[in-house]
Design an enzyme around this catalytic site. Structure first.
Site, PDB file in Angstrom:
ATOM      1  CG  ASP A  80      10.711  -1.205   3.156  1.00  0.00           C
ATOM      2  OD1 ASP A  80       9.823  -0.663   2.462  1.00  0.00           O
ATOM      3  OD2 ASP A  80      10.498  -2.197   3.872  1.00  0.00           O
ATOM      4  CB  VAL A  81       9.177   3.483  -0.208  1.00  0.00           C
ATOM      5  CG1 VAL A  81      10.297   3.873  -1.152  1.00  0.00           C
ATOM      6  CG2 VAL A  81       8.291   2.386  -0.781  1.00  0.00           C
ATOM      7  CE1 TYR A 180      -0.057  -2.072  -8.789  1.00  0.00           C
ATOM      8  CE2 TYR A 180      -2.006  -1.693 -10.139  1.00  0.00           C
ATOM      9  CZ  TYR A 180      -0.646  -1.528  -9.915  1.00  0.00           C
ATOM     10  OH  TYR A 180       0.117  -0.820 -10.811  1.00  0.00           O
TER      11      TYR A 180
END
Ligand code: NAD
Length: 282
Positions: A80-81, A180
């Site tokens: 999981d980055v 985003y």
């Protein structure tokens, strides 16, 4: 399953001179979409590739099997980055397998869309954590490894290369997607400030800014002819992009062909950033 990319055999044929031979790359979020395409191109260009995924080992393994069956070298690595410990373990595993990392392509990203007044703190933080903090964590481990390992002039003029996956939304505002767009605006300054800081070490840091590329993240925007037609009004070049458009530029930015380029975003967008609404006088 979505298939809008060239086959591995077709991709291999693009890189007869193997410009990344002898190097190792980590591509995050490479079990799907743009990351998969980038992993395939970078492998075809001769690099060993770590295909990172967070969930879905089957897809990551399938990408690796196809690359390995066509003369490349790829391994799947789960992480999981957005987790510091997971990213550090991923780098340690890849370094122990291949000896070092020469190319880092932090690509993993996601959307959690909402009207601004309805956007929860969780939606805001989740997107920032994966899209921006995830790229910070990967880039930091990459820089540490480049500095630890030192020059390898036999494979590259650079000590190392980082290619961030940004978006046209690092500059184009996007209502309904403020989290985003903020994460991509953040990547712009992460990339430029880092590039400035590490250039004296011969580390190059750049971004790719995709426009509309056919992947699962935006399937509803191109899946039907009506949706695609509407999308094309934003794209002067009059076609929706495919992941191979991005893979080719990733190879260029990772190779010595771009040796004097650092701190730049290359928009790969068919002209989406050209303000197409002004084409007829505004
Ligand atoms: P995608 O949904 O196909 O791929 C995203 C990948 O990120 C998936 O493999 C997913 O599993 C992975 N991922 C998500 N969270 C993760 C985590 N915590 N750790 C590791 N991996 C994680 O979408 P895509 O279009 O291929 O997107 C890839 C990148 O390209 C993203 O950064 C996206 O913002 C960017 N981008 C895409 C477009 C487009 O039109 N498709 C346009 C501009 C930018």
């Amino acid at each position: 399953m979505l298939k809008v990319m060239a086959t591995q055999v077709e991709i291999e044929a693009l890189y007869p001179h193997k410009p990344l031979k002898g190097q190792t790359a980590i591509v995050t979020g490479a079990n799907s979409g743009i990351g998969e395409g980038v992993a395939r191109h970078v492998a075809a260009a001769g690099a060993n590739v770590a295909v990172n995924y967070v969930v879905g080992p089957e897809a990551a393994n399938a990408v690796c099997e196809d690359i390995n069956a066509n003369g490349g070298t790829a391994i799947a690595v789960q992480a999981d980055v957005s987790s510091e410990a997971a990213v550090q373990t991923m780098f340690a595993d890849v370094i122990s397998k291949f000896g070092t990392v020469d190319i880092c392509i932090p690509n993993a990203g996601l959307q959690r869309d909402a009207a601004f007044s309805q956007m929860s703190l969780e939606q805001w933080e989740f997107v920032l954590k994966v899209n921006l903090t995830g790229q910070f964590l990967c880039a930091r481990e990459a820089v540490k490894e480049f500095l630890r390992r030192g020059p390898r002039p036999e494979v590259s003029s650079s000590l190392g290369k980082i290619v961030h996956m940004s978006s046209v939304h690092e500059t184009i505002p996007w209502g309904g997607h403020v989290n985003y767009a903020s994460s991509k605006g953040g990547i712009l300054q992460l990339m430029k400030s880092l590039a400035q800081e590490v250039a004296p070490h011969q580390i190059r840091v750049n971004s790719i800014g995709p426009g509309a590329i056919k992947t699962p993240i935006n399937r509803s925007a191109w899946e039907t002819p009506e949706a695609e037609q509407k999308l094309l009004t934003l794209i002067p070049y009059n076609r929706v992009g495919v992941v191979d458009d991005i893979g080719k530029v990733a190879v260029f930015l990772a190779s010595d062909q771009s040796d004097y380029i650092t701190g730049q975003t290359i928009f790969v967008d068919g002209g989406m950033t050209l303000y197409p609404g002004f084409a007829t006088g505004g």
